[in-house]
Write an enzyme that holds these catalytic residues in place. Structure first.
Site, PDB file in Angstrom:
ATOM      1  N   ASN A 164       0.797  -1.237   0.000  1.00 45.31           N
ATOM      2  CA  ASN A 164       0.000   0.000   0.000  1.00 45.31           C
ATOM      3  C   ASN A 164       0.829   1.287   0.000  1.00 45.31           C
ATOM      4  OD1 ASN A 164       0.679  -0.470   2.688  1.00 45.31           O
ATOM      5  ND2 ASN A 164      -1.297   0.153   3.493  1.00 45.31           N
ATOM      6  N   GLU A 471       8.521   2.718  14.538  1.00 42.84           N
ATOM      7  CA  GLU A 471       9.381   3.103  13.421  1.00 42.84           C
ATOM      8  C   GLU A 471       9.422   4.618  13.335  1.00 42.84           C
ATOM      9  OE1 GLU A 471       7.741   0.889  10.016  1.00 42.84           O
ATOM     10  OE2 GLU A 471       9.356  -0.550  10.299  1.00 42.84           O
TER      11      GLU A 471
HETATM   12  P1  NAP Z   1      -0.035  -8.977   4.013  1.00 42.95           P
HETATM   13  O1  NAP Z   1      -0.837  -9.861   3.147  1.00 42.95           O
HETATM   14  O2  NAP Z   1       0.193  -9.359   5.422  1.00 42.95           O
HETATM   15  O3  NAP Z   1       1.352  -8.802   3.260  1.00 42.95           O
HETATM   16  C1  NAP Z   1       2.420  -8.090   3.823  1.00 42.95           C
HETATM   17  C2  NAP Z   1       3.719  -8.680   3.322  1.00 42.95           C
HETATM   18  O4  NAP Z   1       3.854 -10.025   3.797  1.00 42.95           O
HETATM   19  C3  NAP Z   1       3.801  -8.769   1.798  1.00 42.95           C
HETATM   20  O5  NAP Z   1       5.144  -8.568   1.410  1.00 42.95           O
HETATM   21  C4  NAP Z   1       3.360 -10.186   1.538  1.00 42.95           C
HETATM   22  O6  NAP Z   1       3.783 -10.652   0.295  1.00 42.95           O
HETATM   23  C5  NAP Z   1       4.028 -10.898   2.693  1.00 42.95           C
HETATM   24  N1  NAP Z   1       3.480 -12.191   3.025  1.00 42.95           N
HETATM   25  C6  NAP Z   1       2.248 -12.675   2.777  1.00 42.95           C
HETATM   26  N2  NAP Z   1       2.145 -13.933   3.249  1.00 42.95           N
HETATM   27  C7  NAP Z   1       3.335 -14.261   3.798  1.00 42.95           C
HETATM   28  C8  NAP Z   1       3.857 -15.427   4.431  1.00 42.95           C
HETATM   29  N3  NAP Z   1       3.126 -16.506   4.618  1.00 42.95           N
HETATM   30  N4  NAP Z   1       5.129 -15.416   4.861  1.00 42.95           N
HETATM   31  C9  NAP Z   1       5.896 -14.322   4.685  1.00 42.95           C
HETATM   32  N5  NAP Z   1       5.462 -13.185   4.101  1.00 42.95           N
HETATM   33  C10 NAP Z   1       4.193 -13.155   3.663  1.00 42.95           C
HETATM   34  O7  NAP Z   1      -0.613  -7.519   4.051  1.00 42.95           O
HETATM   35  P2  NAP Z   1      -1.105  -6.665   2.802  1.00 42.95           P
HETATM   36  O8  NAP Z   1      -2.492  -7.065   2.499  1.00 42.95           O
HETATM   37  O9  NAP Z   1      -0.125  -6.673   1.720  1.00 42.95           O
HETATM   38  O10 NAP Z   1      -1.041  -5.213   3.425  1.00 42.95           O
HETATM   39  C11 NAP Z   1      -2.093  -4.656   4.113  1.00 42.95           C
HETATM   40  C12 NAP Z   1      -1.925  -4.840   5.599  1.00 42.95           C
HETATM   41  O11 NAP Z   1      -0.767  -4.170   6.039  1.00 42.95           O
HETATM   42  C13 NAP Z   1      -3.074  -4.262   6.372  1.00 42.95           C
HETATM   43  O12 NAP Z   1      -3.423  -5.110   7.429  1.00 42.95           O
HETATM   44  C14 NAP Z   1      -2.483  -2.960   6.901  1.00 42.95           C
HETATM   45  O13 NAP Z   1      -3.124  -2.467   8.032  1.00 42.95           O
HETATM   46  C15 NAP Z   1      -1.075  -3.347   7.160  1.00 42.95           C
HETATM   47  N6  NAP Z   1      -0.202  -2.179   7.197  1.00 42.95           N
HETATM   48  C16 NAP Z   1       0.301  -1.788   8.406  1.00 42.95           C
HETATM   49  C17 NAP Z   1       1.098  -0.677   8.486  1.00 42.95           C
HETATM   50  C18 NAP Z   1       1.654  -0.247   9.800  1.00 42.95           C
HETATM   51  O14 NAP Z   1       2.607   0.503   9.799  1.00 42.95           O
HETATM   52  N7  NAP Z   1       1.100  -0.664  10.935  1.00 42.95           N
HETATM   53  C19 NAP Z   1       1.413   0.048   7.338  1.00 42.95           C
HETATM   54  C20 NAP Z   1       0.883  -0.372   6.125  1.00 42.95           C
HETATM   55  C21 NAP Z   1       0.084  -1.503   6.077  1.00 42.95           C
HETATM   56  P3  NAP Z   1       2.849 -10.466  -1.005  1.00 42.95           P
HETATM   57  O15 NAP Z   1       2.218  -9.137  -0.955  1.00 42.95           O
HETATM   58  O16 NAP Z   1       3.796 -10.601  -2.140  1.00 42.95           O
HETATM   59  O17 NAP Z   1       1.832 -11.545  -0.929  1.00 42.95           O
END
Ligand code: NAP
Ligand code: MG
Length: 494
Positions: A164, A471
Site C-alpha cells: 500500500n 518506526e
Molecule cells: P499482508 O498480506 O500481510 O502482506 C504483507 C507482506 O507479507 C507482503 O510482502 C506479503 O507478500 C508478505 N506475506 C504474505 N504472506 C506471507 C507469508 N506466509 N510469509 C511471509 N510473508 C508473507 O498484508 P497486505 O495485504 O499486503 O497489506 C495490508 C496490511 O498491512 C493491512 O493489514 C495494513 O493495516 C497493514 N499495514 C500496516 C502498516 C503499519 O505501519 N502498521 C502500514 C501499512 C500496512 P505479497 O504481498 O507478495 O503476498
C-alpha cells in the site's frame, strides 16, 4: 492513462532492473521463473520480474551475513552520507518515482509525489541519526563497578513490506538499518515491487556496498521468508503487513529468538464530539479516510459522531466524498485511484452489503462502476450498526461508516472494543476532554484535531494486535541496535 504519462511510465519501467539483487548483482531467479506486475487502473501487465524461491533466498541471506562484519564497522559518518546522497537522489527523481508508483499501485500522482517525499525524509532523518548513536556510563550502587553501555548493530535483518505504500514502508526500515549498521534481506510485496527496485538502484548509486541490501521478490512469500527465518543467520525481523501474516512470522521468529518489529493492521476510531469545529472535522475525516483510497493501516475505519451533529456531519462528508474525481491516477485532476485488486474490491463490496443489511443508509456512492480497473466509488454510510462486519475488520477502501453515539463513556468503550490499537483521531474544542479521551483510547498514536499522524520525526506504531515496536522518530533506530554492557571494576586512587 494519458498517452504522455503512459509512454513515460513505460520507458521508466523498461529501464529498471527487475531481477533479484543478491550480493551487489542483479540476477535471474534460480528457477528462471518470472511473474507479472499489473497496473490496477488498466488491469494490464506493466512488467515481468524475477520470481525468487528458496535457493535465491538462501543466497541472499548468506550474502547479508557475510557483509555484516565489515558493514557493522563502517564509520557512522560514511553510513550517514550514503543515506544523505540517497535522499538527494530520491528527491531529484521525485516525479519519475511517483509515476512508477502510480502505475504499479494506483494512487493518484499527487499522493504518489507525497509518498516519495515522505519516504525520502526517512532516509534524511536516519542519515542524521547515524552519527548520534548514544551510549551511557554509570556506576553500580555499591560504587564498585563502572557500567559502560554501548550500542551495536543487531545484525542481518529480514524486511517484509506491503503493497500500500510501496516506497515509504521500505524506506522506513532501510533507513534505520543502514544508520545502525545492519545488513538486510528485503522482500517487497509481489504486487508493487518496482518502487523497491528503483530505491535499491538509488542506494547502490549512493554508495551502499554489495551485500548490504539484498532484494528478493516472489509469488510465494513463504518460500523466501521461511528460509530466511529458519536460517539462523538473520537476527531481526521487521515486518509491515496484516496481523494474520504477522502472527505466523512471530511464531517463526521464536525458533531463533529473533528481535522483531511488527507494524500490523489497524481499526482506527475517528471520534467527533458535538463541540468540534465541524469544518475541521470533515476535512480531517477526508484525510484520515481517503488518503491512499482508504488503503492504509491508519485509515479511519469507524467514524463515531455524537448524535447532535451526526446528520450534519454525514451530509457534509457525503458532499465532499461525492465530489471527488475517480479515475486513473496518472490523469490530471484525479483524486481517487483504483483499489489494488479484485479480492480487495470484493471485500469492500461485501462489507458494504453487510452494513446495509444491518440498517445502514447509503448517503453517497455504494455502486461499483462498470469499467476496467479495480475502481470503487467514495462512499458514505450513515446509521451504521456497531454490529456490522466493517467495525471489526479493516475496510481498506473508500468507505466511511458513520456510527452515532451519545456519551463520552460510550464512545470510549466502543473505540476500545477491538483487538487492534494502532491509531485514533479525536475532534473536540474542549481541551480537557481532548486529553482525557486521548488518554483513554487504547492506541499507539492519537491525532487530536488532525486526520494525519504519520511523520518521520514521530514514533509510528501500535499496541494490542497492531504490533510491537516503533518506526521513525528518535526511537526508530533503537529497534536495530543491541545494548552491550561492559563491566569494569572500579578502585579509587590511593
Ligand atoms: P499482508 O498480506 O500481510 O502482506 C504483507 C507482506 O507479507 C507482503 O510482502 C506479503 O507478500 C508478505 N506475506 C504474505 N504472506 C506471507 C507469508 N506466509 N510469509 C511471509 N510473508 C508473507 O498484508 P497486505 O495485504 O499486503 O497489506 C495490508 C496490511 O498491512 C493491512 O493489514 C495494513 O493495516 C497493514 N499495514 C500496516 C502498516 C503499519 O505501519 N502498521 C502500514 C501499512 C500496512 P505479497 O504481498 O507478495 O503476498
Ligand atoms: Mg499476496
Amino acid at each position: 492513462m494519458t498517452t504522455g504519462h503512459a509512454a513515460k511510465a513505460h520507458d521508466l519501467i523498461a529501464a529498471l532492473h527487475t531481477d533479484l539483487l543478491i550480493d551487489g548483482a542483479w540476477v535471474e531467479a534460480e528457477s528462471g521463473r518470472r511473474l507479472d506486475v499489473v497496473n490496477p487502473a488498466t488491469e494490464q501487465s506493466i512488467a515481468s520480474i524475477a520470481d525468487g524461491g528458496e535457493k535465491d533466498a538462501l543466497r541472499a541471506i548468506e550474502a547479508a551475513a557475510r557483509a555484516q562484519r565489515d558493514w557493522g564497522r563502517t564509520p557512522p559518518r560514511e553510513r550517514s552520507e550514503i543515506l544523505r546522497r540517497a535522499y538527494d537522489l530520491v528527491m531529484a527523481r521525485q516525479e519519475d518515482l511517483a509515476l512508477i508508483m502510480t502505475t504499479e499501485m494506483g494512487k493518484p500522482l499527487r499522493e504518489a509525489r507525497g509518498e516519495v517525499a515522505y519516504a525520502a525524509e526517512f532516509l534524511r532523518w536516519f542519515s542524521e541519526e547515524a552519527v548520534r548513536i548514544g551510549g551511557d556510563a554509570t556506576m553500580s550502587g555499591d560504587g564498585g563497578t563502572r557500567i559502560i553501555c554501548t550500542r551495536e548493530p543487531v545484525g542481518p535483518c529480514v524486511l517484509v513490506t506491503p503493497w500500500n505504500f510501496p516506497l515509504a514502508m521500505g524506506a522506513r526500515k532501510i533507513g534505520p538499518a543502514i544508520a545502525a549498521g545492519c545488513t538486510m534481506v528485503f522482500k517487497p510485496s509481489e504486487l508493487t515491487p518496482l518502487s523497491s527496485f528503483a530505491l535499491a538502484e538509488i542506494l547502490t548509486e549512493a554508495g551502499l556496498p554489495a551485500g548490504v541490501l539484498n532484494v528478493v521478490c516472489t509469488s510465494d512469500p513463504g518460500s523466501v521468508v521461511g528460509p530466511w527465518m529458519s536460517s539462523g543467520l538473520a537476527r531481526k525481523l521487521t515486518f509491515t503487513g496484516s496481523t494474520a501474516v504477522g502472527v505466523k512470522l512471530l511464531e517463526q521468529a521464536a525458533e531463533h529468538v529473533m528481535r522483531t518489529s511488527m507494524e500490523l493492521g489497524g481499526n482506527a476510531p475517528f471520534i467527533v464530539f458535538d463541540d468540534a469545529d465541524l469544518d475541521d472535522a470533515v476535512a480531517g475525516a477526508m484525510v484520515a479516510k481517503m488518503r491512499n483510497m482508504g488503503e492504509a493501516c491508519t485509515a479511519a475505519n469507524r467514524i463515531f459522531v455524537q448524535r447532535g451533529v451526526a446528520e450534519e456531519f454525514s451530509t457534509r462528508l457525503a458532499e465532499r466524498m461525492g465530489a471527488l474525481v475517480v479515475g486513473d491516477g496518472t490523469e490530471d485532476g484525479v483524486e481517487v485511484g483504483p483499489l489494488v485488486g479484485t479480492p480487495a474490491l470484493d471485500k469492500v463490496e461485501e462489507l458494504v452489503a453487510d452494513a446495509i443489511s444491518r440498517g445502514a443508509r447509503v448517503v453517497v456512492g455504494g455502486e461499483r462502476p462498470d469499467r476496467p480497473g479495480y475502481f470503487y466509488p467514495p462512499t458514505v454510510l450513515a446509521d451504521v450498526s456497531p454490529a456490522s462486519a466493517l467495525t471489526s475488520q479493516e475496510i481498506f477502501g473508500p468507505v466511511a461508516p458513520v456510527i452515532t453515539f451519545d456519551t463520552e463513556e460510550e464512545v470510549v468503550q466502543m473505540a476500545n472494543d477491538t483487538a487492534w490499537g494502532l491509531v485514533g483521531y479525536l475532534y473536540t474544542r474542549d481541551v480537557e476532554r481532548g486529553f482525557r479521551v486521548s488518554e483513554a483510547v487504547e492506541v499507539g498514536m492519537m491525532g487530536l484535531n488532525t486526520g494525519l499522524v504519520s511523520n518521520p520525526a514521530a514514533p509510528f506504531g501500535g499496541v494490542k494486535a497492531s504490533g510491537l515496536g516503533r518506526e521513525g522518530g528518535r526511537v526508530g533506530i533503537e529497534e536495530f541496535l543491541e545494548i552491550k554492557y561492559l563491566a569494569v571494576p572500579r578502585r579509587t586512587v590511593g
